[in-house]
Write a protein that holds these residues in place. Structure first.
Motif, PDB file in Angstrom:
ATOM      1  N   LEU A  91      33.457  16.242 189.855  1.00  0.00           N
ATOM      2  CA  LEU A  91      32.861  17.573 189.889  1.00  0.00           C
ATOM      3  C   LEU A  91      33.830  18.767 189.998  1.00  0.00           C
ATOM      4  N   LEU A  92      35.082  18.447 190.292  1.00  0.00           N
ATOM      5  CA  LEU A  92      36.321  19.321 189.955  1.00  0.00           C
ATOM      6  C   LEU A  92      36.538  19.468 188.253  1.00  0.00           C
ATOM      7  N   GLU A  93      36.306  18.053 187.766  1.00  0.00           N
ATOM      8  CA  GLU A  93      36.455  17.836 186.554  1.00  0.00           C
ATOM      9  C   GLU A  93      35.516  18.924 185.691  1.00  0.00           C
ATOM     10  N   VAL A  94      34.300  19.024 186.065  1.00  0.00           N
ATOM     11  CA  VAL A  94      33.113  19.706 185.639  1.00  0.00           C
ATOM     12  C   VAL A  94      33.460  21.095 185.517  1.00  0.00           C
ATOM     13  N   ALA A  95      34.005  21.554 186.813  1.00  0.00           N
ATOM     14  CA  ALA A  95      34.227  22.852 187.045  1.00  0.00           C
ATOM     15  C   ALA A  95      35.470  23.423 185.913  1.00  0.00           C
ATOM     16  N   ALA A  96      36.310  22.366 185.795  1.00  0.00           N
ATOM     17  CA  ALA A  96      37.448  22.505 185.022  1.00  0.00           C
ATOM     18  C   ALA A  96      37.075  22.297 183.281  1.00  0.00           C
ATOM     19  N   ASN A  97      35.820  22.414 183.084  1.00  0.00           N
ATOM     20  CA  ASN A  97      35.279  22.296 181.831  1.00  0.00           C
ATOM     21  C   ASN A  97      35.684  20.971 181.145  1.00  0.00           C
ATOM     22  N   GLY A  98      35.723  20.118 181.852  1.00  0.00           N
ATOM     23  CA  GLY A  98      36.191  18.701 181.496  1.00  0.00           C
ATOM     24  C   GLY A  98      37.420  18.531 181.174  1.00  0.00           C
ATOM     25  N   SER A  99      38.535  19.289 181.755  1.00  0.00           N
ATOM     26  CA  SER A  99      39.798  19.101 181.152  1.00  0.00           C
ATOM     27  C   SER A  99      40.512  18.308 182.127  1.00  0.00           C
ATOM     28  N   THR A 100      40.357  16.945 181.951  1.00  0.00           N
ATOM     29  CA  THR A 100      41.187  15.821 182.521  1.00  0.00           C
ATOM     30  C   THR A 100      42.732  16.036 182.877  1.00  0.00           C
ATOM     31  N   LYS A 101      43.258  16.583 181.751  1.00  0.00           N
ATOM     32  CA  LYS A 101      44.675  16.910 182.068  1.00  0.00           C
ATOM     33  C   LYS A 101      45.086  17.744 182.916  1.00  0.00           C
ATOM     34  N   ASP A 102      44.033  18.979 182.977  1.00  0.00           N
ATOM     35  CA  ASP A 102      44.306  20.135 184.328  1.00  0.00           C
ATOM     36  C   ASP A 102      44.022  19.373 185.525  1.00  0.00           C
ATOM     37  N   LEU A 136      42.002   5.164 186.304  1.00  0.00           N
ATOM     38  CA  LEU A 136      43.268   4.122 186.254  1.00  0.00           C
ATOM     39  C   LEU A 136      44.213   5.026 186.690  1.00  0.00           C
ATOM     40  N   GLN A 137      44.375   6.597 186.204  1.00  0.00           N
ATOM     41  CA  GLN A 137      45.348   7.209 186.880  1.00  0.00           C
ATOM     42  C   GLN A 137      45.284   7.750 188.153  1.00  0.00           C
ATOM     43  N   MET A 138      44.261   7.810 188.514  1.00  0.00           N
ATOM     44  CA  MET A 138      43.698   8.028 190.141  1.00  0.00           C
ATOM     45  C   MET A 138      44.231   6.867 191.034  1.00  0.00           C
TER      46      MET A 138
END
Length: 252
Positions: free
Chosen positions: A137-148, A186-188
């Motif tokens: 959900l953090l990724e959702v709040a970040a507009n789908g920005s996996t990099k950020d 995998l990165q996590m």
């Protein structure tokens, strides 16, 4: 008086002298990992070998309001409202967080700044645990920005070495089960010292078993003082106010 350790506690080995670990809870729609998160919240607010006043939990919540966690943990014998009043629980309500399209990175940096400040203020002779529910959900709040999001988690990871913080976060693995998105779990997993996976039974649904846990603990210390990874597998059954953990075939 210490509480009897469960199979989950033994596998996690959280009572060791090691500090600064990252714990990743990976779940899916069929088997929610919420019960693991609730167990860890209670565990870190009431550590068995430390005075309660020696531990502080910073809880960054994207998934549920405070009232939800308080209601669930009260059934487990842990009063979050009282913990918040005594400043042992610092709750960050992120339900309404939305980073602007042109300022995702800035929004996450601001959030990290608030977390870092809270850690610094409470770091003197304290065992600090940072809980993020959840990173999907953090990724959702970040507009789908996996990099950020990954950059944000790497910033948080610096707190483990600088202040000895423990970080706990939840990831819904099935969201990333197709396409290029699977690289994110995998990165996590690479970042985590302990990965806890909740999975459905291979044999399908069962009345007395709700699922299975697979725990990879990279930070187990052997008798020679070196790090040695260890994998644990066992079943679980969720009850109203507790969870039973047991090995496959140990129940008739």
């Amino acid at each position: 008086m210490n509480r009897p350790a469960s199979l989950l506690d033994d596998a996690l080995n959280l009572e060791s002298s090691q500090k600064g670990r990252v714990v990743l809870v990976e779940d899916c729609v069929e088997t929610s990992g919420a019960f693991v998160l609730h167990h860890l919240i209670k565990r870190f607010l009431s550590p068995p070998n430390l005075s309660s006043s020696d531990s502080i939990v910073l809880f960054v919540a994207f998934a549920q309001p405070f009232s939800h966690y308080d209601r669930v943990l009260r059934k487990m014998g842990c009063n979050l409202a009282a913990q918040r009043e005594t400043k042992r629980l610092l709750f960050f309500d992120m339900l309404m967080l939305e980073c602007p399209d042109d300022g995702v990175e800035g929004g996450l940096i601001a959030l990290y700044g608030n977390i870092q400040k809270a850690v610094e203020v409470n770091s003197s002779n304290k065992n600090i645990t940072l809980i993020i529910d959840d990173i999907s959900l953090l990724e959702v709040a970040a507009n789908g920005s996996t990099k950020d999001v990954l950059n944000f988690m790497h910033y948080c990871h610096t707190l483990t070495t600088q202040f000895g913080c423990t970080i706990i976060t939840v990831l819904h693995e099935d969201i990333y089960s197709s396409g290029d998105g699977f690289t994110f779990p995998l990165q996590m997993e690479y970042l985590a010292d302990i990965t806890i996976k909740t999975e459905p039974l291979i044999t399908g649904l069962a009345a007395d078993v709700h699922g299975q846990l697979t725990i990879l603990n990279k930070g187990m210390i052997d008798g020679f003082g070196s790090s040695k990874g260890k994998i644990h597998n066992f079943h679980y059954k969720i009850k109203e106010n507790s969870v039973d953990y047991f090995y496959p075939g140990s129940r008739s």
